[in-house]
Design a protein around this motif. Structure first.
Motif, short mmCIF file in Angstrom:
data_model
loop_
_atom_site.label_atom_id
_atom_site.label_comp_id
_atom_site.label_asym_id
_atom_site.label_seq_id
_atom_site.Cartn_x
_atom_site.Cartn_y
_atom_site.Cartn_z
N VAL A 37 73.97 86.42 72.01
CA VAL A 37 74.13 85.16 72.74
C VAL A 37 75.40 85.27 73.54
N GLY A 38 75.29 85.42 74.87
CA GLY A 38 76.48 85.57 75.70
C GLY A 38 77.06 84.22 76.06
N PRO A 39 78.07 84.26 76.88
CA PRO A 39 78.63 82.99 77.34
C PRO A 39 77.64 82.30 78.28
N HIS A 40 77.72 81.00 78.38
CA HIS A 40 76.79 80.25 79.22
C HIS A 40 76.96 80.65 80.67
N SER A 41 75.84 81.05 81.39
CA SER A 41 75.92 81.37 82.83
C SER A 41 75.92 80.07 83.62
N PRO A 42 76.43 80.12 84.83
CA PRO A 42 76.62 78.87 85.59
C PRO A 42 75.32 78.09 85.80
N GLU A 43 74.17 78.83 85.94
CA GLU A 43 72.94 78.09 86.23
C GLU A 43 72.54 77.20 85.08
N ASP A 44 72.92 77.58 83.89
CA ASP A 44 72.52 76.75 82.76
C ASP A 44 73.17 75.39 82.84
N ASP A 45 74.43 75.37 83.35
CA ASP A 45 75.10 74.09 83.38
C ASP A 45 74.62 73.26 84.55
N TYR A 46 74.11 73.92 85.65
CA TYR A 46 73.79 73.18 86.86
C TYR A 46 72.44 73.69 87.37
N SER A 47 71.34 73.17 86.85
CA SER A 47 70.03 73.63 87.30
C SER A 47 69.70 72.97 88.62
N THR A 48 68.88 73.66 89.42
CA THR A 48 68.60 73.15 90.76
C THR A 48 67.70 71.93 90.71
N LEU A 49 67.28 71.54 89.53
CA LEU A 49 66.40 70.38 89.47
C LEU A 49 67.19 69.10 89.70
N ASP A 50 68.48 69.14 89.39
CA ASP A 50 69.26 67.93 89.45
C ASP A 50 70.00 67.76 90.76
N GLU A 51 69.93 68.75 91.64
CA GLU A 51 70.75 68.65 92.84
C GLU A 51 70.11 67.67 93.82
N PRO A 52 70.90 67.16 94.75
CA PRO A 52 70.34 66.25 95.75
C PRO A 52 69.31 66.97 96.61
N VAL A 53 68.31 66.21 97.08
CA VAL A 53 67.22 66.80 97.88
C VAL A 53 67.78 67.44 99.14
N LYS A 54 68.83 66.82 99.71
CA LYS A 54 69.40 67.36 100.94
C LYS A 54 69.85 68.79 100.73
N ASP A 55 70.45 69.08 99.53
CA ASP A 55 70.91 70.45 99.28
C ASP A 55 69.75 71.43 99.23
N THR A 56 68.67 71.01 98.59
CA THR A 56 67.51 71.90 98.50
C THR A 56 66.97 72.25 99.88
N ILE A 57 66.82 71.18 100.67
CA ILE A 57 66.26 71.41 102.00
C ILE A 57 67.19 72.24 102.84
N MET A 58 68.49 71.95 102.76
CA MET A 58 69.43 72.70 103.59
C MET A 58 69.47 74.16 103.18
N ARG A 59 69.31 74.42 101.86
CA ARG A 59 69.35 75.82 101.44
C ARG A 59 68.17 76.58 102.01
N ASP A 60 66.98 75.95 101.95
CA ASP A 60 65.81 76.63 102.50
C ASP A 60 65.90 76.76 104.01
N LEU A 61 66.42 75.71 104.67
CA LEU A 61 66.53 75.78 106.13
C LEU A 61 67.50 76.87 106.53
N LYS A 62 68.57 77.00 105.76
CA LYS A 62 69.54 78.05 106.10
C LYS A 62 68.91 79.42 105.93
N ALA A 63 68.08 79.58 104.89
CA ALA A 63 67.43 80.89 104.69
C ALA A 63 66.50 81.20 105.85
#
Lengths: 231, 307
Positions: A37-63
């Motif tokens: 059991v390693g140390p907690h990785s950052p994604e565990d603390d901040y899953s993309t399910l909780d982020e604002p919709v604007k961030d999701t859309i902007m990330r895909d648009l940027k890609a």
């Protein structure tokens, strides 16, 4: 964590005059099972399910935007291949098909391609070319190849836009020559861009066999763009 | 012990060739052939001089074909690898096959010389696709140039013709070989033919024989009737001869009338395809004098077109 495991073993005992009898014996086996059991990785603390919709859309648009830039300045980078997506091809295909509308003639049979025809040609053509390169022994995956072929339609969409603007000004010989040059240049750009991305994954003595259908594909799209005549 | 020159003489006669295959002495001399792979044999037979009649007869190949066919396509047909065996060609092989279809050497069988039990689907598929778009684009361009300058003419892209061209050409390139293969299989049960082709080999020959029509279609843009007909006859001769030289050995042992009828039908269908394409996609070039304007009784002008 420590775990105790018991093994049940059956020992066969022979008694004179009797058939074989099995007697169960418990043989204890002990050991350790460790679960790393390693140390907690950052994604565990901040899953993309909780982020604002604007961030999701902007990330895909940027890609998507980054991939557009890669197509316009094609150099050997694996970004286009690694993180494939089909949003860009869909947007390009729909806008190209919409712009090719309105070029109808007196009878339906003589006009330009309908929306469905353009859509089918682009997607079916891309699928066939991908299957062709995989059957010839290419190492690229199915969706990566679709992604590259779809994104490389971008120069031809730009050419369609330019053609429509030129046709607004007039439809004489001069406008035809301008349109011809623009479409030729963008056709060359599309073919070279997609070849630059796809050529490496092909077996070396079959490269021409893979590049030729791509050339044919973009040639057909360029022909549809060049022969577009407004009503 | 039979020496090589005698073997060569005997191989020229069909009956003797059959006997030879059955003769155990012969196998000791031709023992190196079955062990070779098709690719090696391609270069090896280019050096030896006695391949011409064997090409047409296919005696040395037919039992090998069965051997190698079994080894090659061993993947089950629902896996991807099975279909990959039909695309096992390199660029130079495709170019060689195209060259063989455009410059038919009299006496040499296209299938035996170029396909060599490695039929591919790449050539037929992409040659047909190119031909479809070439015919549609050339037809459109030629109509544009013919009608250019006429005041009533409005250019139309005629995109619907692409789907018609695609249906016609793909149907010809796949259904006619299917019918021909079925017919040859049926005749094989009645008459023991020495040469028999698999379905894919027939599709291959038909696909590659259509290649000559691609430059022909481009040259059909020239709006002169005589030029168009000369081009058509020329390309029909070339591709028809490839087909005839391929299928003649397969029906030669049959009833003479059936053999001639088969080869004749093959050539006739081929001719029908080219005539049909020329007539449908390319408008007839009109005569070159200007249309007279006749004033009608009620004062409006009527323009008459002359053909």
């Amino acid at each position: 964590a420590r775990a105790s495991v018991s093994l049940k073993a059956f020992r066969t005992v022979q008694f004179a005059g009797l058939t074989d009898v099995s007697i169960a014996e418990d043989i204890p086996v002990e050991g350790e099972i460790t679960v790393p059991v390693g140390p907690h990785s950052p994604e565990d603390d901040y899953s993309t399910l909780d982020e604002p919709v604007k961030d999701t859309i902007m990330r895909d648009l940027k890609a998507v935007g980054k991939k557009f830039v890669h197509v316009m300045y094609p150099k050997k980078s694996s970004t286009l291949l690694r993180d494939w997506d089909l949003w860009g091809p869909l947007v390009l295909c729909v806008s190209l098909a919409l712009m090719l509308q309105g070029g109808s003639a007196d009878s339906k049979d003589d006009g330009g391609p309908q929306f469905a025809e353009v859509f089918v040609i682009i997607w079916f053509g891309a699928v066939v070319i991908t299957l062709n390169s995989k059957l010839l022994g290419g190492t690229i995956s199915f969706f990566q190849s679709l992604c590259v072929l779809g994104y490389c339609v971008l120069p031809l969409t730009v050419a369609m836009l330019v053609c429509r603007l030129v046709l607004l000004a007039g439809s004489g010989t001069v406008s035809f020559i301008i349109r011809l040059l623009v479409v030729l240049a963008m056709f060359a750009w599309s073919t070279l861009a997609s070849t630059a991305f796809l050529a490496d994954s092909q077996p070396p003595n079959r490269k021409a066999l893979v590049v030729y259908p791509i050339f044919l594909f973009y040639f057909v799209i360029s022909w549809m763009i060049l022969t577009f005549t407004p009503q | 012990i039979i020496t090589c020159p005698v073997l060569h003489l005997l191989a020229e006669f069909d009956d003797a060739a059959n006997l030879l295959a059955a003769n155990p002495d012969a196998t000791t001399i031709s023992i190196d052939e079955p062990a070779e792979t098709p690719k090696n044999q391609h270069s090896r037979l280019q050096e030896s001089g006695r391949e011409e009649d064997d090409e047409l007869l296919g005696t040395d190949d037919s039992d090998k074909t069965e051997l190698l066919a079994g080894q090659k396509k061993s993947a089950p047909f629902w896996t991807f690898e099975y279909y990959q065996t039909f695309f096992d060609v390199d660029t130079y092989q495709v170019l060689d096959r195209i060259k063989g279809s455009v410059f038919p050497v009299p006496g040499k069988n296209f299938v035996r010389l170029y396909i060599r039990s490695n039929p591919d689907l790449y050539g037929p598929f992409w040659i047909c696709a190119t031909l479809v778009f070439t015919i549609a684009v050339s037809g459109n361009l030629s109509n544009f140039f013919i009608h250019l300058g006429k005041p009533t003419y409005h250019y139309v892209p005629q995109f619907r013709k692409v789907s018609i061209a695609a249906t016609t050409i793909y149907a010809y390139a796949w259904l006619v070989p299917l019918a021909l293969w079925g017919f040859l299989m049926w005749r094989n049960t009645k008459v023991m033919n020495i040469v028999s082709y698999s379905f894919l080999e027939i599709v291959c020959v038909y696909g590659y024989s259509l290649f000559i029509y691609i430059p022909t279609a481009i040259l059909w843009i020239i709006p002169q009737k005589v030029v168009r007909w000369v081009l058509m006859i020329f390309s029909l001769c070339l591709s028809g001869s490839v087909l005839a030289m391929t299928f003649w050995p397969a029906v030669r042992d049959d009833n003479r009338r059936i053999a001639l009828a088969t080869v004749g039908t093959v050539i006739l269908l081929h001719a029908l395809l080219s005539v049909g394409c020329l007539a449908y996609f390319f408008d007839a070039p009109e005569l070159d004098f200007p249309a007279p304007i006749i004033p009608a009784h009620n004062g409006t002008t009527v323009v008459t077109k002359s053909r």
